[in-house]
Design a protein around this motif. Sequence first.
Motif, PDB file in Angstrom:
ATOM      1  N   THR A  35     -10.799   0.699  14.337  1.00 40.63           N
ATOM      2  CA  THR A  35     -10.276   1.590  13.191  1.00 40.63           C
ATOM      3  C   THR A  35      -9.278   1.467  13.260  1.00 40.63           C
ATOM      4  O   THR A  35      -8.485   1.831  13.737  1.00 40.63           O
ATOM      5  CB  THR A  35     -11.301   2.919  13.735  1.00 40.63           C
ATOM      6  N   GLY A  36      -8.727   1.966  11.947  1.00 42.11           N
ATOM      7  CA  GLY A  36      -7.789   2.159  11.466  1.00 42.11           C
ATOM      8  C   GLY A  36      -7.808   2.440  10.007  1.00 42.11           C
ATOM      9  O   GLY A  36      -8.507   3.414   9.848  1.00 42.11           O
ATOM     10  N   PRO A  37      -5.998   2.483   9.405  1.00 42.81           N
ATOM     11  CA  PRO A  37      -4.795   2.182   9.943  1.00 42.81           C
ATOM     12  C   PRO A  37      -4.613   3.356  10.845  1.00 42.81           C
ATOM     13  O   PRO A  37      -5.189   4.572  10.561  1.00 42.81           O
ATOM     14  CB  PRO A  37      -3.909   1.936   8.980  1.00 42.81           C
ATOM     15  N   LYS A  38      -3.741   3.495  11.720  1.00 42.46           N
ATOM     16  CA  LYS A  38      -3.125   4.117  12.823  1.00 42.46           C
ATOM     17  C   LYS A  38      -1.272   4.853  12.077  1.00 42.46           C
ATOM     18  O   LYS A  38      -1.346   5.885  12.870  1.00 42.46           O
ATOM     19  CB  LYS A  38      -3.127   3.271  14.371  1.00 42.46           C
ATOM     20  N   GLU A  39      -0.898   4.317  11.273  1.00 37.11           N
ATOM     21  CA  GLU A  39       0.045   4.497  10.665  1.00 37.11           C
ATOM     22  C   GLU A  39      -0.425   6.061   9.582  1.00 37.11           C
ATOM     23  O   GLU A  39      -1.267   5.936   8.850  1.00 37.11           O
ATOM     24  CB  GLU A  39       0.819   3.021   9.790  1.00 37.11           C
ATOM     25  N   ASN A  40       0.511   6.538  10.305  1.00 35.76           N
ATOM     26  CA  ASN A  40       0.584   7.590   8.973  1.00 35.76           C
ATOM     27  C   ASN A  40       1.122   7.608   7.190  1.00 35.76           C
ATOM     28  O   ASN A  40       0.962   8.945   6.944  1.00 35.76           O
ATOM     29  CB  ASN A  40       0.810   9.202   9.490  1.00 35.76           C
ATOM     30  N   TRP A  41       1.598   6.653   7.120  1.00 40.88           N
ATOM     31  CA  TRP A  41       2.686   6.177   6.051  1.00 40.88           C
ATOM     32  C   TRP A  41       1.750   4.922   5.331  1.00 40.88           C
ATOM     33  O   TRP A  41       2.696   4.963   4.151  1.00 40.88           O
ATOM     34  CB  TRP A  41       3.741   6.095   6.635  1.00 40.88           C
ATOM     35  N   LEU A  42       0.928   4.305   5.479  1.00 39.54           N
ATOM     36  CA  LEU A  42       0.650   3.638   4.970  1.00 39.54           C
ATOM     37  C   LEU A  42       0.362   3.812   3.228  1.00 39.54           C
ATOM     38  O   LEU A  42      -0.451   2.318   3.279  1.00 39.54           O
ATOM     39  CB  LEU A  42      -0.850   2.698   5.785  1.00 39.54           C
ATOM     40  N   GLY A  43      -0.725   5.114   3.539  1.00 37.25           N
ATOM     41  CA  GLY A  43      -1.781   4.489   2.359  1.00 37.25           C
ATOM     42  C   GLY A  43      -3.173   5.048   2.661  1.00 37.25           C
ATOM     43  O   GLY A  43      -3.075   6.321   2.141  1.00 37.25           O
TER      44      GLY A  43
ATOM     45  N   GLY B  65      -6.726  -0.255  17.655  1.00 40.78           N
ATOM     46  CA  GLY B  65      -6.344   0.792  16.335  1.00 40.78           C
ATOM     47  C   GLY B  65      -5.953  -0.510  15.310  1.00 40.78           C
ATOM     48  O   GLY B  65      -4.784  -1.183  15.899  1.00 40.78           O
ATOM     49  N   LEU B  66      -6.171  -0.395  14.399  1.00 39.47           N
ATOM     50  CA  LEU B  66      -6.103  -1.688  13.432  1.00 39.47           C
ATOM     51  C   LEU B  66      -4.421  -1.262  12.497  1.00 39.47           C
ATOM     52  O   LEU B  66      -3.876   0.214  12.735  1.00 39.47           O
ATOM     53  CB  LEU B  66      -6.861  -1.499  12.103  1.00 39.47           C
ATOM     54  N   ASP B  67      -3.658  -1.601  12.483  1.00 39.93           N
ATOM     55  CA  ASP B  67      -1.904  -1.928  11.700  1.00 39.93           C
ATOM     56  C   ASP B  67      -1.731  -2.600  10.988  1.00 39.93           C
ATOM     57  O   ASP B  67      -2.819  -3.173  10.150  1.00 39.93           O
ATOM     58  CB  ASP B  67      -1.054  -1.548  12.973  1.00 39.93           C
ATOM     59  N   HIS B  68      -1.186  -2.322   9.759  1.00 40.18           N
ATOM     60  CA  HIS B  68      -0.867  -2.776   8.392  1.00 40.18           C
ATOM     61  C   HIS B  68      -0.832  -5.010   8.788  1.00 40.18           C
ATOM     62  O   HIS B  68      -1.034  -4.920   7.475  1.00 40.18           O
ATOM     63  CB  HIS B  68       0.689  -2.421   8.044  1.00 40.18           C
ATOM     64  N   GLY B  69      -0.757  -5.082   9.926  1.00 42.22           N
ATOM     65  CA  GLY B  69      -0.995  -6.964   9.718  1.00 42.22           C
ATOM     66  C   GLY B  69      -1.747  -6.642   9.871  1.00 42.22           C
ATOM     67  O   GLY B  69      -2.624  -7.600   8.455  1.00 42.22           O
ATOM     68  N   PHE B  70      -3.066  -6.411   9.621  1.00 43.59           N
ATOM     69  CA  PHE B  70      -4.541  -6.411  10.037  1.00 43.59           C
ATOM     70  C   PHE B  70      -5.134  -6.009   7.867  1.00 43.59           C
ATOM     71  O   PHE B  70      -5.334  -6.414   7.169  1.00 43.59           O
ATOM     72  CB  PHE B  70      -5.692  -5.702  10.762  1.00 43.59           C
TER      73      PHE B  70
ATOM     74  N   LEU C  66       0.894  -1.563  -0.241  1.00 43.34           N
ATOM     75  CA  LEU C  66       0.118   0.101   0.104  1.00 43.34           C
ATOM     76  C   LEU C  66       0.696   1.177   0.126  1.00 43.34           C
ATOM     77  O   LEU C  66       0.160   2.374  -0.731  1.00 43.34           O
ATOM     78  CB  LEU C  66      -0.752  -0.080   1.400  1.00 43.34           C
ATOM     79  N   SER C  67       1.758   1.110   1.033  1.00 39.58           N
ATOM     80  CA  SER C  67       2.424   2.484   0.831  1.00 39.58           C
ATOM     81  C   SER C  67       3.467   2.466  -0.207  1.00 39.58           C
ATOM     82  O   SER C  67       3.978   3.900  -0.184  1.00 39.58           O
ATOM     83  CB  SER C  67       3.656   2.322   2.090  1.00 39.58           C
ATOM     84  N   ALA C  68       4.456   1.443  -0.986  1.00 44.14           N
ATOM     85  CA  ALA C  68       5.210   1.567  -1.953  1.00 44.14           C
ATOM     86  C   ALA C  68       5.340   0.971  -2.711  1.00 44.14           C
ATOM     87  O   ALA C  68       6.014  -0.426  -2.953  1.00 44.14           O
ATOM     88  CB  ALA C  68       6.979   1.486  -1.193  1.00 44.14           C
ATOM     89  N   PRO C  69       4.349   0.651  -3.604  1.00 40.67           N
ATOM     90  CA  PRO C  69       3.853  -0.152  -4.600  1.00 40.67           C
ATOM     91  C   PRO C  69       4.893  -0.188  -5.802  1.00 40.67           C
ATOM     92  O   PRO C  69       4.734  -1.232  -6.050  1.00 40.67           O
ATOM     93  CB  PRO C  69       2.376  -0.346  -5.290  1.00 40.67           C
ATOM     94  N   GLY C  70       5.665   0.822  -5.878  1.00 46.51           N
ATOM     95  CA  GLY C  70       6.704   0.482  -7.030  1.00 46.51           C
ATOM     96  C   GLY C  70       8.121   0.236  -6.677  1.00 46.51           C
ATOM     97  O   GLY C  70       8.826   0.097  -7.576  1.00 46.51           O
ATOM     98  N   ARG C  71       8.054  -0.715  -5.232  1.00 48.93           N
ATOM     99  CA  ARG C  71       9.121  -1.255  -5.055  1.00 48.93           C
ATOM    100  C   ARG C  71       8.867  -2.618  -5.671  1.00 48.93           C
ATOM    101  O   ARG C  71       9.580  -3.180  -5.999  1.00 48.93           O
ATOM    102  CB  ARG C  71       8.564  -1.714  -3.755  1.00 48.93           C
TER     103      ARG C  71
END
Lengths: 91, 273
Positions: B78-86, B122-127, B17-22
Amino acid sequence: MRAQALNALLVDLMRREETLGEYERDPDALAARHGLSDEERERLKAKDMGWLYVHGVHPYILTQFALSIRYDMKQLTTQLREATGYREAAS
Amino acid sequence: MAHLVAAMASVHLPSLLSAPGRFTPALWQKFNDGFASLRDTLAAAAVDTVVVISDEHFNALHPDCYPTFGVVTAATCTGPKENWLGPPRDSITVRGAPELGEEVLREGARRGFDLTRLGSVGLDHGFVTPLYFLTPSWDLSYLWLIQNCVLPPLPSVRRSYDLGRVVAEAIRAWDSPSRVALLGTGGLSHAVGMPDAGRVDRAFDGRLLDLLSANNPAMCEISDAEMDAAGNGTHEIRNWVTVAGAVAGAKGEVLFYDGEAGIGCAMMRFHVA
């Protein structure tokens, strides 16, 4: 857990825009609020990822700190390798 | 009683989600085909509830208070809690499965598992990451079981396998017509925030996938030292093992494996009757 104050500050930064903003605007005040040592404060301001890793910041917290501040993740790995003397095995 | 009708496992790497071009187009084809196949499985089995087994990466759980096994019993999360996920922070709210969560807690107590009740986490990227592709409408009910794969000491792999039994029996005991899928997320071999980030242990991954496909209890002998050697993120394979432990010996199939992107990427499905 080692580096308790540093880990706690970075977990807060990962979760809250206000803390991320304070790190960017007034990192000295943020560091003081979390009880960082002088060296921890300066290394955090300098984004010395290698030092932070060696001195006990949890790898997942360090990574997500870097992502939160839009750090160059290749640079993160380079700093970790330089700080630890890691050499990739020959393939 | 409720019915366990599907069981699967997938990587949860946030870069999807955060860096699909990888990832190369060829690898994206594998991801897309894998997710499509698992979506088909969920649809064919008429799944209405997903038990998500993953670790949490300190976005909601604090290192000062991190349970070995946590059961999220809230009505919503509710989530995602990351501000960088996408997806923007807190843009996704999912319906929980509190009744099933209580059933898991009860079954755990019956079977000698001291599980921790968690409220809303809070949901994170693992979920979020795999479910973003598997249930893009977020229209099912979700029971999140959080397993400590990040803050040693970690549960043994055998313990993670036995947790699967708890989950399976809880589903059976749940007085509900629900059709339940299990989804283990994380792994496979990779290193996070470590000098060896980017290294993949294909031999470890291959052996693990063979053990999982055969549902061979020898997987329970995988040691912390082996997982450390394969990369600190490798400890997340416990989430796959829990699914294996839940399906009473059912065999599985690996949908794909790829180690080209600096992480052992795979998806699999178990053949649940």
